[in-house]
Design a protein around this motif. Structure first.
Motif, PDB file in Angstrom:
ATOM      1  N   UNK A  24      43.200  32.475  52.789  1.00  0.00           N
ATOM      2  CA  UNK A  24      43.488  32.118  51.390  1.00  0.00           C
ATOM      3  C   UNK A  24      42.995  30.709  51.082  1.00  0.00           C
ATOM      4  N   UNK A  25      43.217  29.791  52.013  1.00  0.00           N
ATOM      5  CA  UNK A  25      42.773  28.406  51.796  1.00  0.00           C
ATOM      6  C   UNK A  25      41.252  28.331  51.711  1.00  0.00           C
ATOM      7  N   UNK A  26      40.562  29.068  52.591  1.00  0.00           N
ATOM      8  CA  UNK A  26      39.102  29.071  52.564  1.00  0.00           C
ATOM      9  C   UNK A  26      38.575  29.559  51.208  1.00  0.00           C
ATOM     10  N   UNK A  27      39.174  30.630  50.716  1.00  0.00           N
ATOM     11  CA  UNK A  27      38.750  31.171  49.409  1.00  0.00           C
ATOM     12  C   UNK A  27      38.913  30.130  48.308  1.00  0.00           C
ATOM     13  N   UNK A  41      45.025  33.595  34.373  1.00  0.00           N
ATOM     14  CA  UNK A  41      43.620  34.006  34.266  1.00  0.00           C
ATOM     15  C   UNK A  41      43.481  35.522  34.251  1.00  0.00           C
ATOM     16  N   UNK A  42      42.466  36.009  33.531  1.00  0.00           N
ATOM     17  CA  UNK A  42      42.225  37.447  33.498  1.00  0.00           C
ATOM     18  C   UNK A  42      41.724  37.900  34.869  1.00  0.00           C
ATOM     19  N   UNK A  43      42.309  38.984  35.354  1.00  0.00           N
ATOM     20  CA  UNK A  43      41.948  39.471  36.692  1.00  0.00           C
ATOM     21  C   UNK A  43      41.236  40.803  36.555  1.00  0.00           C
ATOM     22  N   UNK A  44      40.054  40.884  37.153  1.00  0.00           N
ATOM     23  CA  UNK A  44      39.267  42.117  37.106  1.00  0.00           C
ATOM     24  C   UNK A  44      39.163  42.704  38.503  1.00  0.00           C
ATOM     25  N   UNK A  45      38.942  44.014  38.603  1.00  0.00           N
ATOM     26  CA  UNK A  45      38.762  44.613  39.934  1.00  0.00           C
ATOM     27  C   UNK A  45      37.479  44.090  40.579  1.00  0.00           C
ATOM     28  N   UNK A  63      38.944  31.812  44.229  1.00  0.00           N
ATOM     29  CA  UNK A  63      40.329  32.255  44.044  1.00  0.00           C
ATOM     30  C   UNK A  63      40.400  33.603  43.323  1.00  0.00           C
ATOM     31  N   UNK A  64      39.415  33.874  42.462  1.00  0.00           N
ATOM     32  CA  UNK A  64      39.441  35.126  41.688  1.00  0.00           C
ATOM     33  C   UNK A  64      39.411  36.347  42.607  1.00  0.00           C
ATOM     34  N   UNK A  65      38.747  36.238  43.758  1.00  0.00           N
ATOM     35  CA  UNK A  65      38.710  37.373  44.692  1.00  0.00           C
ATOM     36  C   UNK A  65      40.116  37.684  45.215  1.00  0.00           C
TER      37      UNK A  65
END
Length: 1372
Positions: free
Chosen positions: A897-900, A354-358, A906-908
């Protein structure tokens, strides 16, 4: 023994299958697939120990540097680097106040500020674009639209419904049709009377003038013919009555013949005459073409000799190079082989990352609210000389906010608007001297913002994260305090002649403005809907409701929500008193490039014009619901406190004589000393200064228990301390302006009637939510220090409490801050970390307690402060002195990480790892590295004795931890200048051990949990593959090879299908490394002196030596070979991985030249041996329009299957003539008469063959003993065991394997091919050409009509439900 650890104990022993019949084989195959346990037990291939890569490239350094293709052998020096990317915000300046970092003392505040001020830290891989599948290559050529147009004979047939004779006469050609008997001329069957079959023959001329003799089962020639005889390949037609009367024979160029017979001698002679006439015409046409060609060449040659007669004599090299350039041009202009492969044209991006952005500020649906006008029916000219426009007779003030009746809450801050005409504004005199409140904007904004431009805002931008139709824009209207709401509103509710009334109201209003100008009173309200639907479409047609009079007993926000709940009920709204007037406010969407606006902290955007005349638009703060899925990680500094005085119960107080028209003054102070000044940090109202020191709530006339709805917005200081508090001062405001009494009495407008205060911090956190606090009659110095001790005693100054110190004031606060948290657990953790960092002794047990409490942290807080929390956890990890601390830190990270992931955020995490994560500076004596400590902690958590819920989460979301390891390793190497060291010196032995341990710990989870927890094991498998692949960039590559061996050792033949999927997914990822070719070292490995590439002893089979020296490709080919002995689903996966890798090599622009491709081909030459071992399974000549399913058995396959078991050892024979071998290898002339059959191979496009579905067309199988294989040192079965399946492969599998074969054949050098032909045994050569001939059959073009008809059949079968939807077929 590594494998034994990884095998699941529950795996059942598979029994050998005994197949009695093809039908039973079909049922057994299907049963095996259903059981997810393909294939009987076979010997596990032994592991090949990989070469010591680092030592080899050092030892062979000279050889590598002297290689003309050295870039294929060496990793580039600039393979990866760290980079800093400037943080791009929307603002003209940083959102963090200038002195914030200096003022900050709390660790949490300091770390938050660092987060918002820091730039992005990236690790960039120069060749990363080449590390994915072929579809992700950076410059993969544009999808091939169409091939060059060619006309094929099969497509030039006549219209099937048109009479053949008339068509023949139109073209002037010869035509004939009639019934004949066709004999079967198969050499294995003697031709007898019974072998003749009656067929309807039709002689037809094609568009290019050539003739075909088509035959059919009946006279319906519009159907597809059963076969065709191409007469331009026919050498002669002669009578042959040996087998049958009236028979004649057609002799073909390839020495084959066709035997036909007529019903009578007359018919026979007619056919012979016509056919011979056609042959004569063909011969004459060919001779004429040759003469034309010769004369053309002579003309060209004479021209060439005339212009440069001595070119070949004096410049033979130039002539040669010209010819070579022409050949090269033709070669390079050809379409790449794999462009013709259907799989290469499929758009499949499932494997793409996936594309990752700041991190960036994100908003909900943004609405622009434009306030145009507020006008009541009661109007006149307010100027003294009565010259000027007609306006409202007094000032009104509008406050806009959003209410959500679905969730029963106010969802935005207030937006204050002053829509009064200039002349009306003049009625208000300045209420406080500038020295007290100030009139300038904060110093940080003085250069950009002008206070004058901000005084009267008319446009606001609201944001709604969860739009739906039950959100209302509410306008509350206030006026200057004058009396009761009912009394003041009465003149506005009459529609009679209003000029006298207006004058009277104006007179009273002027007096009130002069005397009570700073006090407001509630007056009216109106509302309108915002959205049509939940998609955020604005309801632009909606208008504001009537302006309703404010009920003094229904002031609160809760009362407003109840009123709005009845908004769509006309019968209820009709009962509300209406004030005659109109509120003109429009809404619109906000474009992305909207200019000239400031955020809720008054920080201007980049598209901002510093001009006093340009109107400024204000962003209004949204109160986003505290739900994780609607929360974004904070990226900017924001520190606001909203204060809401709600209710004062003063009806029982005896301290003051008068306390009815009560005004509350709110101040924010940092000291309780007598002469301390309130801070200038309260946001001002329109017409006043930007920031003020105090704010007043609206006053209710003659109410001893007043309610309030006001919102006071405060810019909090960066660092709060115990003395910061809110001070509430209560005034009784005298509204009576009667002329009776003395002047002194008239001047007393306000009388203090109490004080109350609210300390802002409690246990280090900002106090929020609703508070009930007492009121005092006096305000002594040091009032904050007052404490009740019980028994009538107290500590601190004497305070006179009103009404016995009962909590008379109800007030609530709402914190919107990106540097302060309301979560007790997070606050305690950072507080303890600060205590230990400042020198206090860190107690492991204490720290573990605070770490464990972080599991109870609220989800939305965790998301909001995500980068700051993770940074601190990784910092604690590197400074942990006890394993228990490190493991608990990792457990908390797993929880976060699991909560996200569970909230779909997940993108965060991906943004954090790629942009925000930065390894701590490494100090060997003090701190450890994140990659080593995290690896050790992961190992502990993965132990069988550990908590399985945590280990499952670690497996499921393992990508995050491996990505952190990768980035930490990269930053460590570059920042500590270790990237210049040899690979085996970059990391300590302890880290190598930790990596090996975590791989070994992970494998049992992958191989044993795939049934119970498929998602976790699948994710862990993929993440491990990505990690191992990236380790090639940083670590000792020989060590990484060993980890791959450790991985592979945990799998075995006969595994369930899922484990095969895991294994080939791992190999797919690893083999997609951007430097896969250098990792395989395509170079000579002979002993003795340095060898030239030309001296290379090529490997054509998978010897141990080959697999050791070219580890990855050897491993892949071995695994593909093993998979070919499994059932269809497994075979398809393996073949796909291999073919996709070859497609990638073909399309990779780094290896575009012929020499590069030839060098790559040397790595895959053992595929020849692998295919030859399976030649009987590939030898399928019948090109079926539909793929043969795993359980389908056709006639040829039934012949090929032994009666007992499909797993047998194939036997091969030696039947190829030695003269042919000589011609192939170049020893004898290929043009001698002794090698006639080579023409049939060379002329693959000849029409001199019979395409027939009338009889079996698979060549007879050879069964004799194999001998004289390739060099003795290369002997040994590809798969490491002698059990080979003999069931036929599916057509799609065959085509894929043949594409791989053709790619290697096309790419390899002539020398490599001749060497192979010289070394191969006779049977191997026979098999090689068998495979080549199968290519001709499998990829034969069958014509447009054939494709159309089979397509129709395919669609019909699908409709009937007889064909699985997942089956696809391709015609080539």
């Amino acid at each position: 023994m590594q494998a034994d650890k990884c095998r699941t104990s529950s795996r059942s022993v598979k029994k050998e299958l005994v197949i009695e019949s093809p039908l039973q084989y079909k049922d057994a195959a299907q049963g095996e697939v259903e059981a997810d346990s393909p294939g009987p037990v076979r010997a596990k291939p032994k592991l090949i120990e990989p070469l010591d890569y680092e030592n080899v490239i050092v030892q062979k350094k000279t050889q590598i540097l002297n290689d003309c293709l050295r870039e294929m052998l060496l990793f580039p020096y600039d393979d990866f680097q760290t980079a800093i990317l400037r943080r791009q915000g929307r603002y003209v300046c940083s959102t963090v106040p200038a002195k914030a970092e200096e003022e900050a003392q709390s660790l949490f505040v300091t770390e938050c500020i660092k987060t918002y001020n820091s730039d992005w830290h990236l690790v960039t891989y120069k060749y990363e674009d080449y590390s994915g599948e072929f579809r992700q290559l950076p410059n993969k050529l544009v999808k091939l639209d169409k091939l060059p147009v060619h006309v094929y004979e099969v497509d030039e047939e006549v219209d099937k419904d048109e009479d053949a004779a008339s068509l023949g006469s139109q073209k002037g050609g010869i035509t004939k049709h009639g019934w004949l008997y066709k004999g079967n001329m198969n050499s294995a069957i003697s031709v007898t009377m019974r072998s003749f079959k009656r067929r309807f023959f039709h002689l037809i001329q094609l568009g290019d003038g050539s003739y075909n003799l088509n035959f059919y089962k009946d006279e319906k020639i519009s159907k597809e013919p059963k076969g065709s005889i191409f007469l331009d390949s026919c050498m002669g037609v002669v009578q042959n009555n040996k087998v049958r009367r009236f028979a004649f024979e057609l002799k073909m160029q390839d020495k084959s013949s066709y035997l036909l017979a007529a019903d009578s001698e007359v018919e026979m002679e007619e056919w012979i005459t016509i056919l011979n006439k056609i042959l004569q015409l063909n011969f004459e046409a060919a001779m004429q073409e040759k003469r034309n060609g010769d004369s053309h060449e002579d003309d060209e040659q004479s021209k060439l000799e005339g212009s440069s007669s001595a070119l070949d004599t004096y410049l033979p090299e130039l002539a040669k190079s010209t010819r070579e350039a022409e050949i090269k041009l033709k070669s390079e202009s050809r379409v790449k082989l794999f462009y013709l492969d259907p799989d290469a044209q499929k758009l499949d991006f499932s494997s793409a990352e996936p594309e990752v952005k700041p991190f960036e500020e994100k908003f909900g649906k943004r609405i622009l609210v434009k306030c145009n006008d507020l006008s009541f029916n009661l109007q006149c000219c307010v100027a003294e000389n009565e010259e000027g426009p007609t306006t409202n007779v007094e000032p009104f003030f509008v406050t806009l906010s959003l209410f959500d009746i679905k969730y029963n809450r106010k969802i935005s801050a207030d937006f204050h608007v002053d829509l009064n005409h200039f002349s009306v504004r003049q009625m208000l005199v300045p209420t406080s001297p500038p020295l007290v409140n100030g009139s300038q904007s904060p110093p940080a904004f003085q250069d950009v913002l002008h206070a004058a431009a901000m005084q009267y805002p008319k446009q606001g931008i609201f944001s709604v994260t969860c739009p739906h139709p039950d959100i209302f824009l509410v306008a509350r209207i206030e006026k200057v305090l004058q009396g009761s709401i009912t009394h003041c509103a009465e003149p506005y509710m009459k529609s009679s002649d209003s000029s006298k009334v207006a004058q009277k109201v104006l007179k009273n209003a002027k007096q009130a403005c002069q005397r009570l100008g700073q006090y407001r009173m509630p007056f009216a309200w109106a509302a309108r809907t915002l959205f049509k639907d939940a998609s955020g479409n604005l309801d632009k047609n909606a208008r504001f409701s009537a302006v309703y009079r404010q009920d003094s007993n229904k002031l609160s926000n809760d009362d407003m929500l109840k009123l709005l709940a009845d908004f769509r009920k006309p019968e209820k709204m009709a009962k509300l008193p209406v004030i005659l007037g109109n509120l003109d406010i429009t809404i619109d969407n906000v474009s992305s490039d909207f200019p000239n606006y400031v955020n809720s902290s008054y920080i201007p955007m980049k598209q901002f014009e510093a001009c006093t005349k340009t109107p400024i638009t204000f962003e209004v703060e949204e109160f986003v619901p505290c739900i994780p899925k609607h929360t974004q990680p904070y990226t900017v500094y924001n520190n606001h406190l909203y204060v809401y005085p709600k209710y004062l119960k003063y009806d029982s107080q005896k301290s003051f004589a008068k306390a009815r028209n009560i005004a509350i003054c709110i101040e924010f102070k940092d000291s309780d000393e007598e002469d301390s000044q309130p801070l200038k940090c309260i946001y001002g109202r329109p017409g006043g200064p930007v920031f003020t020191r105090s704010a007043f709530a609206a006053v209710l006339h003659h109410h001893q228990n007043p309610e309030f709805y006001d919102e006071i917005k405060i810019e909090l200081p960066t660092q709060l301390h115990e003395k910061h508090h809110l001070l509430f001062t209560f005034f009784h405001v005298s509204c009576d302006n009667s002329s009776k009494g003395s002047t002194k009495k008239k001047d007393v407008v306000e009388t203090q009637v109490g004080y109350s205060w609210l300390p802002l911090l409690k246990d280090g956190r900002v106090v929020t939510n609703e508070q009930h606090i007492p009121v005092s009659a006096n305000l002594p110095s040091g009032y904050l220090g007052y404490q009740e001790l019980g028994m009538g005693r107290h500590y601190g100054p004497e305070i006179k409490w009103v009404d016995g110190g009962k909590p008379l004031l109800k007030v609530s606060t709402h914190l919107v801050s990106t540097v302060y948290t309301q979560d007790q657990h997070l606050h305690n953790f950072f507080q303890y970390c600060q205590k230990t960092e400042s020198g206090a002794q860190a107690l492991g047990n204490e720290l573990v307690k605070y770490l464990k409490s972080l599991h109870a942290m609220e989800g939305h807080v965790m998301i909001a402060f995500l980068p700051t929390i993770l940074n601190q956890l990784f910092r604690v990890l590197t400074r942990a002195t006890q394993e228990e601390v490190a493991v608990n830190v990792t457990r908390v990270i797993i929880h976060v990480v699991a909560q996200c992931h569970e909230e779909g955020l997940e993108s965060h995490l991906r943004s954090y790892v790629k942009y925000a994560y930065k390894a701590e500076p490494y100090i060997a004596s003090e701190y450890k590295t994140v990659h080593e400590e995290l690896t050790k902690s992961m190992t502990t958590i993965l132990k069988p004795s550990a908590d399985f819920l945590t280990s499952n989460k670690l497996l499921k979301y393992s990508w995050f931890f491996f990505d952190v390891l990768i980035k930490s390793m990269a930053q460590h190497l570059i920042e500590n200048s270790k990237v210049k060291l040899l690979r085996n010196q970059r990391f300590p032995a302890s880290y190598h051990h930790a990596v090996e341990t975590v791989v070994n710990m992970l494998m049992p989870h992958i191989t044993q949990k795939f049934r119970d927890n498929p998602e976790a094991s699948k994710n862990a498998n993929h993440s491990l593959a990505v990690f191992i692949k990236r380790c090639f960039t940083f670590m000792d590559r020989g060590f990484v090879f060993k980890q791959i061996n450790n991985y592979i050792s945990c799998f075995a033949p006969g595994d369930p299908k899922t484990l095969f999927e895991y294994k080939f997914e791992f190999l797919r990822v690893v083999c997609n490394h951007e430097h896969y070719i250098p990792l395989n070292l395509p170079m000579p490995f002979g002993k003795g002196r340095i060898q030239r590439y030309q001296d290379l002893q090529l490997d054509y089979s998978l010897t141990d030596e080959f697999c050791r020296n070219h580890f990855l490709v050897g491993l892949l080919l071995r695994e593909v070979g093993t998979a070919l002995q499994e059932f269809r689903e497994v075979r398809v996966i393996a073949i796909s991985v291999l073919k996709n890798l070859l497609i990638k090599h073909s399309f990779d622009d780094r290896y575009a030249s012929r020499s590069h491709q030839a060098r790559i081909a040397t790595l895959y030459l053992p595929l020849f041996g692998l295919l030859i071992e399976n030649v009987q399974r590939i030898n399928v000549r019948d090109v079926s329009p539909f793929p043969v399913n795993a359980g389908t058995t056709v006639k040829d396959e039934a012949l090929a299957l032994p009666a007992g078991n499909p797993l047998v050892t194939p036997q091969k024979g030696n039947t190829l003539d030695h003269s042919l071998l000589g011609a192939i290898s170049g020893i004898a002339s290929p043009y001698t008469a002794s090698t006639p059959n080579i023409n049939s191979v060379r002329n693959a496009d000849s029409r001199g063959s019979l395409i027939s579905t009338d009889s079996g067309n698979s060549l007879p199988e050879r069964n004799s003993e194999k001998s004289n294989s390739l060099d003795k040192h290369q002997q040994g079965n590809t798969l490491g065991n002698s059990v080979v399946r003999c069931d036929k492969l599916d057509q799609s599998e065959i085509k894929s394997l043949l594409m791989c074969f053709l790619y290697i054949l096309k790419s390899m050098s002539d020398d490599a091919l001749f060497t192979y032909w010289n070394k191969a045994s006779t049977s191997e050569l026979m098999d090689f050409f068998t495979i080549s001939e199968v290519c001709l059959h499998q990829f034969q073009y069958m014509g447009k009509r054939y494709i159309a008809r089979t397509g129709m059949m395919h669609a019909r079968l699908q409709q009937l439900g007889s064909l699985d939807n997942s089956v696809t077929f391709n015609h080539m």
